[in-house]
Design an enzyme around this catalytic site. Structure first.
Site, PDB file in Angstrom:
ATOM      1  N   LYS A   1       2.269  46.442 -50.119  1.00 24.00           N
ATOM      2  CA  LYS A   1       0.599  46.915 -49.920  1.00 24.00           C
ATOM      3  C   LYS A   1      -0.076  46.366 -48.836  1.00 24.00           C
ATOM      4  CE  LYS A   1      -3.420  46.482 -50.635  1.00 24.00           C
ATOM      5  NZ  LYS A   1      -4.207  46.495 -49.402  1.00 24.00           N
TER       6      LYS A   1
ATOM      7  N   GLU B   1       0.291  32.356 -48.548  1.00 21.18           N
ATOM      8  CA  GLU B   1       0.183  31.836 -47.247  1.00 21.18           C
ATOM      9  C   GLU B   1      -1.532  32.152 -46.922  1.00 21.18           C
ATOM     10  OE1 GLU B   1       4.468  32.289 -45.580  1.00 21.18           O
ATOM     11  OE2 GLU B   1       2.964  33.250 -44.443  1.00 21.18           O
TER      12      GLU B   1
ATOM     13  N   CYS C   1      -3.978  32.401 -38.647  1.00 19.56           N
ATOM     14  CA  CYS C   1      -4.128  31.312 -39.844  1.00 19.56           C
ATOM     15  C   CYS C   1      -3.729  29.759 -39.184  1.00 19.56           C
ATOM     16  CB  CYS C   1      -3.285  31.755 -41.003  1.00 19.56           C
ATOM     17  SG  CYS C   1      -1.618  31.836 -40.470  1.00 19.56           S
TER      18      CYS C   1
ATOM     19  N   GLU D   1     -13.691  28.764 -42.670  1.00 20.31           N
ATOM     20  CA  GLU D   1     -12.897  29.346 -41.931  1.00 20.31           C
ATOM     21  C   GLU D   1     -13.647  30.337 -41.234  1.00 20.31           C
ATOM     22  OE1 GLU D   1      -9.606  31.730 -43.349  1.00 20.31           O
ATOM     23  OE2 GLU D   1      -8.376  31.146 -42.089  1.00 20.31           O
TER      24      GLU D   1
HETATM   25  P1  NAD Z   1      -7.702  39.177 -47.730  1.00 22.71           P
HETATM   26  O1  NAD Z   1      -7.320  38.331 -48.748  1.00 22.71           O
HETATM   27  O2  NAD Z   1      -9.038  39.750 -47.777  1.00 22.71           O
HETATM   28  O3  NAD Z   1      -6.594  40.466 -47.898  1.00 22.71           O
HETATM   29  C1  NAD Z   1      -5.368  40.398 -47.676  1.00 22.71           C
HETATM   30  C2  NAD Z   1      -4.765  41.322 -48.713  1.00 22.71           C
HETATM   31  O4  NAD Z   1      -4.990  41.193 -50.067  1.00 22.71           O
HETATM   32  C3  NAD Z   1      -4.855  42.604 -48.151  1.00 22.71           C
HETATM   33  O5  NAD Z   1      -3.922  43.886 -48.248  1.00 22.71           O
HETATM   34  C4  NAD Z   1      -6.248  43.382 -49.295  1.00 22.71           C
HETATM   35  O6  NAD Z   1      -6.057  44.430 -49.782  1.00 22.71           O
HETATM   36  C5  NAD Z   1      -5.336  42.454 -50.451  1.00 22.71           C
HETATM   37  N1  NAD Z   1      -6.210  42.099 -51.590  1.00 22.71           N
HETATM   38  C6  NAD Z   1      -7.557  42.059 -51.579  1.00 22.71           C
HETATM   39  N2  NAD Z   1      -8.001  41.614 -52.946  1.00 22.71           N
HETATM   40  C7  NAD Z   1      -7.064  41.769 -53.739  1.00 22.71           C
HETATM   41  C8  NAD Z   1      -6.714  41.526 -55.298  1.00 22.71           C
HETATM   42  N3  NAD Z   1      -7.696  41.250 -56.007  1.00 22.71           N
HETATM   43  N4  NAD Z   1      -5.434  41.759 -55.606  1.00 22.71           N
HETATM   44  C9  NAD Z   1      -4.384  42.124 -54.842  1.00 22.71           C
HETATM   45  N5  NAD Z   1      -4.719  42.203 -53.879  1.00 22.71           N
HETATM   46  C10 NAD Z   1      -5.974  42.124 -53.021  1.00 22.71           C
HETATM   47  O7  NAD Z   1      -7.453  38.525 -46.365  1.00 22.71           O
HETATM   48  P2  NAD Z   1      -7.754  39.297 -44.724  1.00 22.71           P
HETATM   49  O8  NAD Z   1      -8.906  39.273 -44.612  1.00 22.71           O
HETATM   50  O9  NAD Z   1      -6.680  40.747 -44.629  1.00 22.71           O
HETATM   51  O10 NAD Z   1      -6.878  38.188 -43.989  1.00 22.71           O
HETATM   52  C11 NAD Z   1      -7.408  37.037 -43.294  1.00 22.71           C
HETATM   53  C12 NAD Z   1      -6.976  35.882 -44.104  1.00 22.71           C
HETATM   54  O11 NAD Z   1      -5.489  35.767 -44.216  1.00 22.71           O
HETATM   55  C13 NAD Z   1      -7.416  34.443 -43.406  1.00 22.71           C
HETATM   56  O12 NAD Z   1      -8.210  33.581 -44.442  1.00 22.71           O
HETATM   57  C14 NAD Z   1      -6.179  33.870 -43.015  1.00 22.71           C
HETATM   58  O13 NAD Z   1      -6.493  32.495 -42.767  1.00 22.71           O
HETATM   59  C15 NAD Z   1      -5.201  34.489 -43.804  1.00 22.71           C
HETATM   60  N6  NAD Z   1      -3.767  34.395 -43.313  1.00 22.71           N
HETATM   61  C16 NAD Z   1      -3.001  33.357 -43.755  1.00 22.71           C
HETATM   62  C17 NAD Z   1      -1.710  33.394 -43.089  1.00 22.71           C
HETATM   63  C18 NAD Z   1      -0.908  32.141 -43.538  1.00 22.71           C
HETATM   64  O14 NAD Z   1       0.192  32.265 -42.941  1.00 22.71           O
HETATM   65  N7  NAD Z   1      -1.329  30.980 -44.355  1.00 22.71           N
HETATM   66  C19 NAD Z   1      -1.194  34.109 -42.136  1.00 22.71           C
HETATM   67  C20 NAD Z   1      -2.099  35.119 -41.895  1.00 22.71           C
HETATM   68  C21 NAD Z   1      -3.547  35.234 -42.365  1.00 22.71           C
END
Ligand code: NAD
Length: 503
Positions: free
Chosen positions: A189, A264, A298, A397
């Site tokens: 997804k 992550e 991240c 963040e």
């Molecule tokens: P997000 O959590 O908003 O979304 C990530 C994914 O989760 C999307 O595909 C979204 O549709 C899905 N999602 C949202 N709600 C959900 C639910 N209730 N159930 C299942 N799936 C759901 O994150 P974002 O805004 O897309 O990305 C930014 C974040 O990602 C930042 O916090 C960043 O630090 C983190 N990030 C972490 C790493 C790591 O390796 N630690 C790497 C990249 C990004």
């Protein structure tokens, strides 16, 4: 080069606008079950890129069932054949490198200088894990007096992979390659803000001869498609990259089906510069680790902890560098910072500049939209000083080109500031004192620590965070620990006694 990139983009956009983006289930494109779509726009100028299938619970169910069916044969495919397919996926990714780079830039706002490496990194992920297939099932032999025991590792089953918008292509390969190498099948997804390159990746895989149903892609929103994936009975584990709060939701959603999770999540990573460090190298690394990838990274070092003796001279040079970062169109090879992913995210990042002032910190560079780039989601590279750990800005963040600076006196104070947040993904330490480097590496709360270096990824090493930054590790064998179960088999020599009941 800019013109060439724009020409390539326009060719790809024409095709995309016509076809839209569909779900890929069982190797075939499908609209969503209720035919609904959502609009995907570019952060460069708000242009509509294309309509995207808005996946439903029904679509997830269809994809999960396809993945379950395909699992029965994929898990048993001889390792040589599976490896050959994954190698071919890598070749195809490289074949599509230009298409991936321009579309990823236009879809996410990430400068092309970074997205053109996405295909190389993605292909490497596939080849690296393909090479490990032969050893992935190996276990331990633990003989006892009357029994021979041995373990073997087996793929856990169909898995869900949920990815964020910041580096969508690379992160998808990073999760899916080890899952397939382990023998799992996948329902992916992708993030709703950046769905475009997920289907190129799927195409690269299917053209490589990946059997249908092994890798399914369902687009849509987190609260619907994402949630349904995390709740599906046939999906045995969820590999998730995204925000910390979303991780909590997923853990709750997956509780009823006892989902194994790998998270992550977010970061608020410190870079600590002591007065004995190599200041020129530290400066390069500080600027790179906060302003590369638009700061939407991240592992970025978003909190700079500077020793008081070098504070003034370092800040002076840093400010000059931050003000000289080239902000512009992401397809321009000279651009260093492009537009942020979405107007809502641009507003969020800008709101932290306002908050900085309210909390008593000082914005010494950026903090506003660039005057010459009003159309897109641009934010000037921002530098804020005068922070203390009680401020919201010191704890949340921001996820943009936004660096916050603290001043410290002693090693103990540096550790206290570094550990004062709820996150614990990475830490970067700059010192030429060996003992101090080791003390800091031991005491700083982070899953990954770099000494005198920016983040340089080496695939066999464990990648992941502690505290609210994640659960589990990726990379090398660590990825297989997540995607595989360990089974113990105990074989009797036939000489041991068996208790006799009812005799
Ligand atoms: P997000 O959590 O908003 O979304 C990530 C994914 O989760 C999307 O595909 C979204 O549709 C899905 N999602 C949202 N709600 C959900 C639910 N209730 N159930 C299942 N799936 C759901 O994150 P974002 O805004 O897309 O990305 C930014 C974040 O990602 C930042 O916090 C960043 O630090 C983190 N990030 C972490 C790493 C790591 O390796 N630690 C790497 C990249 C990004």
């Amino acid at each position: 080069m800019f013109e060439k990139n724009v020409k390539k983009l326009n060719t790809e956009l024409r095709k995309l606008k016509k076809s839209g983006i569909q779900n890929i289930i069982n190797g075939k494109p499908y609209p969503s079950s209720d035919k609904t779509t959502f609009e995907n726009t570019s952060p460069v100028n708000g242009e509509l890129i294309c309509q995207v299938a808005k996946g439903t619970e029904k679509d997830i169910d269809k994809a999960a069932k396809a993945a379950m069916k395909a699992f029965k044969t994929w898990r048993l495919m001889p390792h040589k054949e599976r490896k050959a397919i994954l190698y071919k996926v890598a070749d195809n990714i490289e074949k599509y490198a230009n298409e991936i780079a321009v579309l990823e830039s236009y879809d996410t706002g990430q400068p092309i200088r970074f997205t053109k490496k996405a295909a190389i990194r993605g292909a490497y992920n596939f080849r690296y894990f393909a090479d490990k297939i032969i050893d992935a099932p190996n276990g331990l032999s633990t003989p006892d007096t009357e029994h021979v025991n041995f373990t073997m590792k087996q793929p856990i089953g169909p898995v869900g992979v949920i990815t964020p918008w910041n580096a969508p292509f690379m992160l998808s390969t990073w999760k899916i390659a080890p899952a397939l190498a382990a023998g799992c099948t996948v329902v992916h997804k992708p993030a709703e803000f950046s769905p475009v390159t997920a289907n190129i990746l799927s195409r690269a895989a299917h053209e490589a001869g990946l059997p249908k149903g092994v890798w399914n892609t369902v687009h849509g929103f987190g609260e619907s498609a994402g949630k349904a994936l995390t709740e599906h009975e046939d999906i045995k584990a969820i590999a998730f990259v995204g925000e910390t709060t979303t991780g909590s939701h997923i853990m709750r959603q997956g509780a009823a089906t006892l989902k194994r999770v790998h998270f992550e999540l977010g970061g608020k990573n410190p870079v600590i510069v002591f007065d004995d460090a190599d200041m020129d190298r530290a400066l390069d690394a500080v600027v790179f680790m906060k302003y590369s990838l638009n700061g939407e990274r991240c592992t970025s070092s978003s909190r700079l902890l500077l020793h008081e003796d070098v504070y003034d001279s370092f800040i002076k040079k840093l400010k000059r560098r931050v003000n000289s970062i080239k902000v512009g169109h992401p397809l321009d090879p000279n651009t260093e910072v492009g537009p942020l992913i979405h107007p809502s995210h641009q507003e969020k990042v800008l709101s932290y500049a306002k908050l900085a002032k309210e909390e008593g910190a000082k914005v010494i560079a950026g903090g506003t939209k660039p005057r010459n780039l009003i159309e897109g989601c641009y934010v000037k590279p921002t530098l804020v000083e005068g922070l203390d750990t009680s401020m919201r800005l010191a704890n949340e963040e921001v996820f943009g080109p936004f660096l916050s600076v603290f001043k410290f006196k002693t090693e103990e104070e540096a550790i206290r500031i570094a550990n004062s947040v709820r996150f614990g993904l990475t830490a970067y330490i700059w010192t030429n004192n060996t003992g101090r480097a080791h003390r800091l590496a031991r005491d700083v709360e982070a899953g990954m620590v770099w000494i005198n270096s920016q983040n340089v990824r080496h695939l066999p090493t464990p990648f992941g965070g502690v505290k609210y930054s994640g659960i589990g590790r990726d990379g090398g064998e660590y990825s297989f620990d997540f995607y595989m179960e360990t089974k113990n088999i105990s074989v009797a020599y036939g000489t041991h006694s068996i208790p006799k009941l009812g005799k």
